[in-house]
Structures are given as C-alpha cells and as structure tokens.
Design a protein around this motif. Structure first.
Motif, PDB file in Angstrom:
ATOM      1  N   ILE A  60      33.579  39.055  32.151  1.00 27.54           N
ATOM      2  CA  ILE A  60      33.893  39.989  33.231  1.00 27.54           C
ATOM      3  C   ILE A  60      32.933  39.797  34.399  1.00 27.54           C
ATOM      4  O   ILE A  60      33.343  39.806  35.567  1.00 27.54           O
ATOM      5  CB  ILE A  60      33.843  41.435  32.717  1.00 27.54           C
ATOM      6  N   ALA A  61      31.643  39.626  34.109  1.00 29.09           N
ATOM      7  CA  ALA A  61      30.679  39.428  35.192  1.00 29.09           C
ATOM      8  C   ALA A  61      30.985  38.142  35.957  1.00 29.09           C
ATOM      9  O   ALA A  61      30.924  38.124  37.196  1.00 29.09           O
ATOM     10  CB  ALA A  61      29.261  39.391  34.631  1.00 29.09           C
ATOM     11  N   GLY A  62      31.314  37.072  35.236  1.00 27.57           N
ATOM     12  CA  GLY A  62      31.642  35.822  35.915  1.00 27.57           C
ATOM     13  C   GLY A  62      32.871  35.948  36.795  1.00 27.57           C
ATOM     14  O   GLY A  62      32.908  35.438  37.916  1.00 27.57           O
ATOM     15  N   LEU A  63      33.885  36.637  36.286  1.00 25.15           N
ATOM     16  CA  LEU A  63      35.110  36.822  37.055  1.00 25.15           C
ATOM     17  C   LEU A  63      34.865  37.674  38.297  1.00 25.15           C
ATOM     18  O   LEU A  63      35.304  37.334  39.402  1.00 25.15           O
ATOM     19  CB  LEU A  63      36.164  37.479  36.168  1.00 25.15           C
ATOM     20  N   LEU A  64      34.132  38.766  38.136  1.00 27.02           N
ATOM     21  CA  LEU A  64      33.863  39.652  39.269  1.00 27.02           C
ATOM     22  C   LEU A  64      33.004  38.960  40.319  1.00 27.02           C
ATOM     23  O   LEU A  64      33.236  39.115  41.532  1.00 27.02           O
ATOM     24  CB  LEU A  64      33.184  40.930  38.792  1.00 27.02           C
ATOM     25  N   LEU A  65      32.005  38.198  39.874  1.00 32.43           N
ATOM     26  CA  LEU A  65      31.157  37.496  40.841  1.00 32.43           C
ATOM     27  C   LEU A  65      31.956  36.458  41.613  1.00 32.43           C
ATOM     28  O   LEU A  65      31.782  36.305  42.838  1.00 32.43           O
ATOM     29  CB  LEU A  65      29.991  36.825  40.120  1.00 32.43           C
ATOM     30  N   ALA A  66      32.851  35.749  40.915  1.00 37.01           N
ATOM     31  CA  ALA A  66      33.696  34.777  41.611  1.00 37.01           C
ATOM     32  C   ALA A  66      34.552  35.464  42.668  1.00 37.01           C
ATOM     33  O   ALA A  66      34.718  34.953  43.785  1.00 37.01           O
ATOM     34  CB  ALA A  66      34.578  34.041  40.603  1.00 37.01           C
ATOM     35  N   GLU A  67      35.084  36.639  42.359  1.00 38.28           N
ATOM     36  CA  GLU A  67      35.894  37.372  43.332  1.00 38.28           C
ATOM     37  C   GLU A  67      35.048  37.888  44.490  1.00 38.28           C
ATOM     38  O   GLU A  67      35.487  37.888  45.646  1.00 38.28           O
ATOM     39  CB  GLU A  67      36.614  38.526  42.638  1.00 38.28           C
ATOM     40  N   LEU A  68      33.843  38.336  44.200  1.00 37.63           N
ATOM     41  CA  LEU A  68      32.952  38.783  45.272  1.00 37.63           C
ATOM     42  C   LEU A  68      32.649  37.642  46.234  1.00 37.63           C
ATOM     43  O   LEU A  68      32.655  37.824  47.461  1.00 37.63           O
ATOM     44  CB  LEU A  68      31.657  39.334  44.676  1.00 37.63           C
ATOM     45  N   GLU A  69      32.398  36.482  45.691  1.00 33.01           N
ATOM     46  CA  GLU A  69      32.064  35.346  46.548  1.00 33.01           C
ATOM     47  C   GLU A  69      33.271  34.829  47.321  1.00 33.01           C
ATOM     48  O   GLU A  69      33.120  34.265  48.406  1.00 33.01           O
ATOM     49  CB  GLU A  69      31.430  34.248  45.695  1.00 33.01           C
ATOM     50  N   ARG A  70      34.473  35.010  46.776  1.00 34.15           N
ATOM     51  CA  ARG A  70      35.687  34.622  47.499  1.00 34.15           C
ATOM     52  C   ARG A  70      36.152  35.696  48.467  1.00 34.15           C
ATOM     53  O   ARG A  70      37.059  35.460  49.259  1.00 34.15           O
ATOM     54  CB  ARG A  70      36.822  34.339  46.507  1.00 34.15           C
ATOM     55  N   GLY A  71      35.594  36.895  48.350  1.00 37.28           N
ATOM     56  CA  GLY A  71      36.038  38.002  49.198  1.00 37.28           C
ATOM     57  C   GLY A  71      37.315  38.647  48.715  1.00 37.28           C
ATOM     58  O   GLY A  71      38.012  39.306  49.496  1.00 37.28           O
ATOM     59  N   THR A  72      37.658  38.497  47.420  1.00 40.03           N
ATOM     60  CA  THR A  72      38.893  39.076  46.878  1.00 40.03           C
ATOM     61  C   THR A  72      38.616  40.218  45.897  1.00 40.03           C
ATOM     62  O   THR A  72      39.518  40.654  45.193  1.00 40.03           O
ATOM     63  CB  THR A  72      39.717  37.987  46.157  1.00 40.03           C
ATOM     64  N   PHE A  73      37.363  40.690  45.840  1.00 37.85           N
ATOM     65  CA  PHE A  73      36.989  41.735  44.894  1.00 37.85           C
ATOM     66  C   PHE A  73      37.742  43.031  45.185  1.00 37.85           C
ATOM     67  O   PHE A  73      37.829  43.469  46.327  1.00 37.85           O
ATOM     68  CB  PHE A  73      35.480  41.989  44.976  1.00 37.85           C
ATOM     69  N   SER A  74      38.302  43.632  44.133  1.00 38.37           N
ATOM     70  CA  SER A  74      39.049  44.886  44.270  1.00 38.37           C
ATOM     71  C   SER A  74      38.928  45.673  42.974  1.00 38.37           C
ATOM     72  O   SER A  74      39.274  45.168  41.894  1.00 38.37           O
ATOM     73  CB  SER A  74      40.518  44.605  44.582  1.00 38.37           C
ATOM     74  N   ILE A  75      38.446  46.907  43.078  1.00 40.18           N
ATOM     75  CA  ILE A  75      38.344  47.768  41.895  1.00 40.18           C
ATOM     76  C   ILE A  75      39.725  48.022  41.302  1.00 40.18           C
ATOM     77  O   ILE A  75      39.926  48.009  40.089  1.00 40.18           O
ATOM     78  CB  ILE A  75      37.670  49.103  42.262  1.00 40.18           C
ATOM     79  N   ALA A  76      40.709  48.256  42.168  1.00 39.25           N
ATOM     80  CA  ALA A  76      42.065  48.533  41.693  1.00 39.25           C
ATOM     81  C   ALA A  76      42.617  47.343  40.913  1.00 39.25           C
ATOM     82  O   ALA A  76      43.243  47.505  39.852  1.00 39.25           O
ATOM     83  CB  ALA A  76      42.977  48.878  42.858  1.00 39.25           C
ATOM     84  N   THR A  77      42.386  46.129  41.441  1.00 34.98           N
ATOM     85  CA  THR A  77      42.851  44.934  40.741  1.00 34.98           C
ATOM     86  C   THR A  77      42.147  44.782  39.401  1.00 34.98           C
ATOM     87  O   THR A  77      42.758  44.414  38.393  1.00 34.98           O
ATOM     88  CB  THR A  77      42.598  43.687  41.600  1.00 34.98           C
ATOM     89  N   PHE A  78      40.847  45.072  39.385  1.00 36.47           N
ATOM     90  CA  PHE A  78      40.085  44.986  38.147  1.00 36.47           C
ATOM     91  C   PHE A  78      40.674  45.903  37.090  1.00 36.47           C
ATOM     92  O   PHE A  78      40.896  45.492  35.942  1.00 36.47           O
ATOM     93  CB  PHE A  78      38.619  45.349  38.404  1.00 36.47           C
ATOM     94  N   TYR A  79      40.968  47.148  37.431  1.00 42.19           N
ATOM     95  CA  TYR A  79      41.491  48.083  36.438  1.00 42.19           C
ATOM     96  C   TYR A  79      42.937  47.781  36.078  1.00 42.19           C
ATOM     97  O   TYR A  79      43.373  48.081  34.962  1.00 42.19           O
ATOM     98  CB  TYR A  79      41.318  49.517  36.914  1.00 42.19           C
ATOM     99  N   GLU A  80      43.678  47.186  36.990  1.00 44.45           N
ATOM    100  CA  GLU A  80      45.027  46.742  36.616  1.00 44.45           C
ATOM    101  C   GLU A  80      44.942  45.670  35.538  1.00 44.45           C
ATOM    102  O   GLU A  80      45.685  45.709  34.544  1.00 44.45           O
ATOM    103  CB  GLU A  80      45.764  46.187  37.836  1.00 44.45           C
ATOM    104  N   ARG A  81      44.012  44.718  35.718  1.00 42.64           N
ATOM    105  CA  ARG A  81      43.841  43.677  34.704  1.00 42.64           C
ATOM    106  C   ARG A  81      43.403  44.276  33.379  1.00 42.64           C
ATOM    107  O   ARG A  81      43.873  43.878  32.309  1.00 42.64           O
ATOM    108  CB  ARG A  81      42.797  42.650  35.170  1.00 42.64           C
ATOM    109  N   ARG A  82      42.471  45.240  33.420  1.00 42.09           N
ATOM    110  CA  ARG A  82      42.018  45.864  32.184  1.00 42.09           C
ATOM    111  C   ARG A  82      43.165  46.592  31.490  1.00 42.09           C
ATOM    112  O   ARG A  82      43.308  46.544  30.271  1.00 42.09           O
ATOM    113  CB  ARG A  82      40.874  46.854  32.457  1.00 42.09           C
ATOM    114  N   ALA A  83      43.989  47.283  32.262  1.00 43.48           N
ATOM    115  CA  ALA A  83      45.124  48.003  31.683  1.00 43.48           C
ATOM    116  C   ALA A  83      46.104  47.034  31.034  1.00 43.48           C
ATOM    117  O   ALA A  83      46.595  47.274  29.919  1.00 43.48           O
ATOM    118  CB  ALA A  83      45.823  48.835  32.755  1.00 43.48           C
TER     119      ALA A  83
END
Length: 667
Positions: A60-83
């Motif tokens: 999860i940390a690797g995925l979130l960091l990759a999204e932060l660096e690409r500028g695609t980080f989204s809490i809503a997207t994260f929780y959709e994936r978790r759901a």
C-alpha cells in the motif's frame, strides 16, 4: 489471462509487479490455516497474520507513493480499491455463515456471532473480540468470524495512514529532503507502536494481540521497507555472491517462528520482530534473481498466494462451524479435509467473487458511487441481521429434538456451587453458606465450586461454608500461573491474598471441623508466584510442599482435611458433546470414554502426599467397568471439558452420598 485490478497492487512507477510477493502470501496463509486446524507442527502459525501485515504495509505504501509522485493520489480512489479488494468476498462469507450459525450455535454463541456481524461490518471486530476474551482461549475455536480481527486492524490503520503519508510527502517535497523526514517520522511512529506492543505483552496481552495501536508498527515496517531507496546496480553487483542470503534468511525466520512459537509465547511485541523481520528481508532481498524469490515464484505457490485472501476468509468459518456441528472434535482426517475445502472455496471465491469486482477495464459496479452504495447496503444488511440476533439473545426458543436450544444450553450453565457470589475475592456473603454455624468449609477453585451441590445433595447433607475463587488453587503462599499470556501477576497476588483470608476466617471459626480442599493443582502451568512477587518453576514437589503447609495450618485449628480430586477427562469438551447429542436427539452415551484414555489426576502429587491427606477420587465413582460415564439416563454429568454440571453434581451427591464419604474420610 485477463488482468485483475490490484491483483498486484505493488505495480506502479518504479514499483513493478513481483510474482514472489504473491508466493509470500502463500507462506503467510498456510501456517495460519494449519494452526487453526490444530497442527502441532505449526504451533505458532498465527504469525502468518504478522507476515500479512508487513506485506500489506509494503504494497500500500509503495502504491500510494507512486501515485503521489505521479500526481494521481486520491483518497476516494484508495478507498474504492480497498472496498473492491476487501468487501465482496467478506460479505459472501459473512452471509454464508448465517444459516449454519442459526442451526448449530447455542443462544449465547449465536448472540456473540450476531455482535460479530455488526462489528465486522463496521471494521471494529478486533475490539469486540478483545472484550470477549483471549485469542487462544478454548471457546474461540467456535467463533466463525474470529479471524476478521486482522481485517479490522488493517482498515483502522488505513483510515489514518494515507493522510499521514500525504502530509509527510508534502513536507518532504517542500523541504526537498527526498523522503528523509517521511522515513524518520514513520520510523518514530513504528518504534512508539513497538514499545507499546511490548508494554501490552507484559501488562495487557489480549489488548496487544487485538488492538491496532500495538500492531501498527508491523504495517509501518512494511511501509518503511517500501519507501527505502532501491539498491543501486553497483551494490547489487558487489553482493551478487550473497544475493540469495536475505531471501532465504527471511523465509527461515518466518518458518522458524511458525514452528517454534506457541500460544504461551509472549507475543506480539519484540518477538514479532522475527516474522516481521523475516518478511522484510524477503520483500527487500528475495527478488526474482535469487533462490528465495524463485521458490516463491513457483506456479503452485503463487497460485495459493493469489487466492490467499479468500482462503483466509473461508478457513475459520469452516473450522468453527464444523466443530459446533459435531458432538466430538473433528479428527485429523476431518481437519485435513476442511483445509482442502478452504482452499477450494478460496479458489472459487477468488474466481467468481473477488476477480469480477476488480477486473481491469470492465469490473462489476464500474462507478465509484455504485461501489460505495453497494458497500453501505451490504454493511447495513449484514449488520442489521447481526443486531437482530443480538437483540433476540440468540433466539433461545429455536426447537430441536431434545428441547429448545435455550433449555439445552441452560443445562451447561456455569456451576458456581451455592451461588455465583461465591466466585469472588474473599466474601462473607450469606449466599455462600447453608447454615449460620457451618461445620464444613469447602475451599478451592472452580473444581471446589462444582462439588458444592454434591455436598448438599443426598441423605446426609453437610452444613457448608463455601470459599472459592476461580483459577486459585488452595495452597499456602504461592499461586500457580503460567508463562506468556497466561501469566497474570495481578490475579496471582489476589489468589495468595484470598487464601490468607480464608485461613484467617477458619482460625476464627472453631465450629468448622472439616475442610474440603478441591483443585486440579494445575500441573500444566509452570510458574508459581510467591508472596513477595518472585517467581519460581512449578514442580510437583513444590506444589506438594505448599499443599502440606496449608494442611498443617488447617490441622492446627483442630479441623480435619479431605482432598477431592477432579473428575476424569479425555481432553475434549465433553459438555459440548453432550449438548450436541441432546440437540440432535441422539440416544445413549456416545460421549463416554475409556478410563484408560483419561487424563488422570497428578499421580506424582498423590505419591508425594503419601497418605498424609485423605483423597476422594471421583474417577472411582464415574468410571465403573473402565468406562467413564458422562450421561446417566437424562442427566448430563459434565458441563465442559473438566467440570461437573449442576445436575451432574446433584446426581453425584445422591448416587454416592458424597457428603457422608467426606465425613468418613475425615475421621
């Protein structure tokens, strides 16, 4: 094969798919499966959950960091994936449990199952299971959703972690420090959580096992491993001769902890560094070009890893409900079959439930809004069902061939003796006496409680005073306890004080002419706590000396002493077996067992007493002809694995005039 969304959530910028991590999931789930199946080889198989925690934090940390660096980080997207990842299979398993729980669980168990449905749906089941008791207690084997505590820990962690990671990443980016502050802050949080986990081990082991604050460091350790810089090509070349070592060492640490740890280990805490550290070694060093990575990338290993989440979800309900259904514990062959069934169910669940909701490009419920609405609907429906079961107290009126479920369960009620008030630190409650001036004192633990009714039944009842405290053997100045999570210095000190109070009471009541001591003097425990708080290894000799010291102190008051040994048991929950025969209308006594197979009263202790104290042995009464009776006519003699039921105690008193036997032994 069509790709599945998040089948490898470690895919991302600079965070490519690694098949060996799927293999590591298999290494995590199989020990858990075998531990819950009762394997004696994988006595510490519960460490598989710690492996899962570290993997989850890493991915999860690797995925979130990759999204932060690409500028695609989204809490809503994260929780959709978790759901999409967590909920579909979880909801199916929860729903599948309900009809079987209705059919086979007793009202108290169904009530608790209902509460677990509510708390699982709200991702707080770890808190509920912590409140209900320890993870290694006997009754947890009958909780179908016990294993969801780990999902709750993860989801509680992920409520906070993405926001914390985003804030730290923003701070690092603003200062241009290239993850330095992020790593320092996460390391500080991990160390604080590890310190708390170790404090829990000593002071509140169940809280440490179940609650997120003491588990967060395991997920943070995985996250830190993901955020560390990748090894440079030069460093890889310089260590090429040794590149196999980290992955193999990590696998060895995981395997060793799964086999060497046990329910007596002070775990988690510092001991959890072994499986978590092993997992980090594999994650960082067990790459595809190493022997460890190649072993984990074997097709069958990766296959189990891919379905590991569903296998994990299915195994505990299958095991728990099979145990609840059967009148006898499933044997090795049955448990092996259930393990295979868990893998098959996991494969089907992955193929037809998990995969469709996570399919790349064309998943079920394509819109995020639909995913969240479906999640809320499932939580509401399952949580509402659980609330109904809880409000109705497990529907005790459910009919069976042997009567209602409630009436049968009532026959297995705790046997406190004269009254529930008698299971407490020293009390002078009138409910714990049968006469104003009793001539007999019943002193001991729960094994004294369960014969109180016997001593009052029959043609010659005793004038009785009951002084009893659960898990407190009648000994002078030591208390028997155990290592790891069984070690409770507070209760041990309370036990020593209780026994002192009872002896003082006896000295002030000269009318008491007979003292009945009853306890198994728990020889399976390996620590005795002294009055000064010091500990020592428990031996039969130490127990015998403490018992004889108490006997001498009692005799100094002018009273006689009689010891009543515990009833025979064969290591199974006899009460559950008896209740199942009543529920299913089974005639006869299928729960009886040969005396030769019984776990006998400590013969070593009896030899050390060497006739210095008269002992009444219940096995001589309960096992005529070499068969230990557990049911006589319609009377069920046992209430659980070792204790006599209330009706069984009454039958024992009438049938053998136990009170008169005590009088005869005391002469």
């Amino acid at each position: 094969m069509t790709k599945v969304a998040e089948a490898a959530p470690h895919a991302g910028a600079g965070f490519h798919y690694r098949p060996e991590i799927d293999g590591l999931r298999a290494i995590a789930v199989l020990p858990v499966l075998l531990f819950h199946a009762g394997s004696t080889v994988f006595r510490g198989g519960f460490v598989g959950v710690d492996v899962f925690f570290a993997i989850s934090g890493y991915l999860i940390a690797g995925l979130l960091l990759a999204e932060l660096e690409r500028g695609t980080f989204s809490i809503a997207t994260f929780y959709e994936r978790r759901a999409r990842r967590i909920l579909p299979a979880l909801f199916v398993v929860m729903a599948a449990c309900i009809p079987f729980a209705w059919a086979w669980l007793w009202p108290t168990q169904l009530d608790e199952f209902g509460k677990s449905l509510v708390t699982v749906a709200a991702f707080v089941s770890n808190v509920e299971f912590y409140r209900e008791g320890g993870y290694f207690a006997n009754d947890v084997a009958l909780k179908p959703l016990l294993h969801t505590w780990s999902l709750a820990v993860e989801e509680q962690f992920y409520i906070v972690f993405p926001v914390v990671l985003w804030a730290l990443w923003s701070w690092d980016r603003h200062r241009g420090s290239d993850r330095r502050w992020m790593l320092l802050a996460l390391s500080a949080l991990a160390l604080a959580s590890l310190g708390l986990a170790q404090w829990y081990v000593v002071h509140a082991p169940n809280a440490g096992f179940y609650l997120a604050p003491g588990r967060a460091w395991e997920l943070l350790a995985g996250a830190i491993a993901a955020l560390l810089p990748a090894p440079t090509r030069t460093s890889r070349t310089s260590r090429s001769r040794w590149r196999h070592l980290p992955g193999l060492a990590g696998l060895s640490l995981i395997g060793a902890s799964a086999m060497a740890f046990s329910d007596e280990s002070p775990f988690p805490g510092l001991m959890a560094l072994v499986p978590v550290g092993g997992t980090l070694l594999v994650l960082r060093g067990g790459t595809a070009d190493t022997l460890g990575g190649q072993l984990l990338s074997l097709r069958w290993v990766r296959g189990i890893g891919l379905i590991s989440y569903s296998v994990y979800l299915w195994h505990q309900p299958l095991f728990a409900l099979a145990r609840a259904r059967s009148s006898a514990p499933p044997g090795a062959a049955e448990m092996l079959a259930l393990c295979v069934l868990a893998v098959v169910a996991g494969a089907l669940s992955w193929r037809f439930v998990e995969r469709p909701f996570r399919m790349a490009g064309q998943p079920l419920l394509r819109r995020r809004r639909s995913v969240f609405l479906a999640a809320m609907a499932g939580m509401t429906l399952l949580g509402g069902t659980g609330m109904a079961l809880h409000i109705a107290q497990g529907f005790p009126q459910r009919a069976t061939p042997g009567g209602t479920m409630g009436s049968i369960e009532d026959r297995l009620a705790l046997n406190f003796g004269l009254d529930a008030a008698c299971d407490t630190p020293f009390t002078l409650s009138p409910l714990c006496a049968t006469a104003r001036r009793p001539d007999t004192l019943l002193w001991g633990d729960s094994f004294a409680m369960h014969i109180a009714v016997s001593l009052r039944a029959g043609p010659h009842p005793l004038a009785l005073r009951q002084h009893t405290l659960s898990d407190c053997a009648p000994l002078q100045d030591i208390a028997l306890t155990g290592r790891g999570r069984d070690y409770d210095p507070t209760h041990a000190a309370q036990c020593i004080a209780f026994n002192r109070h009872v002896l003082a009471w006896l000295r002030s009541h000269q009318d008491v002419r007979t003292v009945v001591l009853a306890s198994p003097f728990s020889m399976y425990r390996d620590i005795a706590l002294g009055p000064d708080g010091s500990t020592q290894a428990t031996t039969p000799e130490a127990v015998a000396r403490a018992l004889l010291r108490l006997v001498a102190a009692i005799r100094a008051t002018g009273a006689h002493v009689v010891v009543i040994a515990p009833p025979p048991n064969n290591g199974t929950n006899i009460g559950q077996c008896l209740a199942a025969t009543l529920r299913d209308g089974i005639a006869g006594s299928p729960c009886d067992f040969p005396r030769s197979s019984a776990r006998r009263y400590p013969e070593t202790l009896l030899r050390l007493l060497n006739g210095q104290v008269p002992v009444i042995r219940l096995d001589n009464m309960l096992c005529p002809g070499g068969i230990c009776r557990t049911r006589v006519g319609d009377t069920i003699v046992y209430r659980d694995d070792r204790h006599i039921s209330i009706e069984g105690s009454r039958w024992l008193g009438h049938r053998f005039d136990l009170a008169d036997r005590v009088r005869a032994a005391a002469r």
